[in-house]
Design a protein around this motif. Structure first.
Motif, mmCIF file in Angstrom:
data_model
loop_
_atom_site.group_PDB
_atom_site.id
_atom_site.type_symbol
_atom_site.label_atom_id
_atom_site.label_comp_id
_atom_site.label_asym_id
_atom_site.label_seq_id
_atom_site.Cartn_x
_atom_site.Cartn_y
_atom_site.Cartn_z
ATOM 1 N N GLU A 293 4.801 10.521 2.234
ATOM 2 C CA GLU A 293 4.343 9.421 1.384
ATOM 3 C C GLU A 293 5.370 8.309 1.395
ATOM 4 O OE1 GLU A 293 2.493 10.746 -2.517
ATOM 5 O OE2 GLU A 293 3.775 12.472 -2.035
ATOM 6 N N ASN B 121 -4.161 8.399 4.489
ATOM 7 C CA ASN B 121 -4.707 7.781 3.273
ATOM 8 C C ASN B 121 -3.955 6.487 3.002
ATOM 9 O OD1 ASN B 121 -6.458 9.956 2.844
ATOM 10 N ND2 ASN B 121 -4.900 11.088 1.727
ATOM 11 N N ILE C 26 -3.629 3.570 0.189
ATOM 12 C CA ILE C 26 -3.938 3.346 -1.219
ATOM 13 C C ILE C 26 -3.338 2.008 -1.651
ATOM 14 C CG2 ILE C 26 -3.643 4.278 -3.547
ATOM 15 C CD1 ILE C 26 -3.060 7.023 -1.958
ATOM 16 N N VAL D 214 0.846 -1.185 0.000
ATOM 17 C CA VAL D 214 0.000 0.000 0.000
ATOM 18 C C VAL D 214 0.883 1.237 0.000
ATOM 19 C CG1 VAL D 214 -1.997 -1.044 1.147
ATOM 20 C CG2 VAL D 214 -0.167 -0.032 2.531
ATOM 21 N N LYS D 215 0.325 2.329 -0.484
ATOM 22 C CA LYS D 215 0.964 3.631 -0.380
ATOM 23 C C LYS D 215 0.251 4.373 0.741
ATOM 24 C CE LYS D 215 1.512 8.037 -2.693
ATOM 25 N NZ LYS D 215 1.142 8.833 -3.867
#
Length: 115
Positions: free
Chosen positions: A73, A100, A102, A6-7
């Motif tokens: 990130e 978040n 992703i 995941v990011k």
């Protein structure tokens, strides 16, 4: 669909970035191959308005606020998520930190990036 990678994107005041980076690296969340501390930081401007019942780190209930922040990130194994969220909540000063998550397709395909 199952994902292995995941990011993660986290928005945080700049004065907390290094402390969070160090803590995330200590739990193995920032490793890529033979490297650690692998992440990107982008300077951004965040906007928010605390609503009734909020206890804001910065800003005033009912008023729109703006401040410079860092957007952190990095990519990591999905198996690290529980520990990552725990570390972020321990260090991040915001009442409601934005995290978040992703899903990444990188590991779902046999991608040969050797040219």
């Amino acid at each position: 669909m199952n994902f292995k990678k995941v990011k993660i994107e986290i928005f945080i005041p700049a004065e907390y970035t290094n402390k969070l980076r160090e803590a995330l690296n200590n739990i193995g969340a920032l490793g890529v191959g033979n490297y650690d501390n692998v992440m990107s930081i982008t300077k951004i401007k965040g906007c928010w308005r605390p609503l009734a019942g909020a206890n804001p780190f910065d800003g005033t209930v009912g008023k729109i606020s703006e401040a410079n922040e860092d957007k952190m990130e990095f990519s990591t194994d999905i198996k690290n998520m529980e520990n990552i969220i725990k570390v972020v909540k321990e260090i991040h000063p915001y009442e409601e930190p934005v995290i978040n998550i992703i899903p990444l397709l990188n590991d779902r395909f046999d991608i040969n990036l050797n040219y």
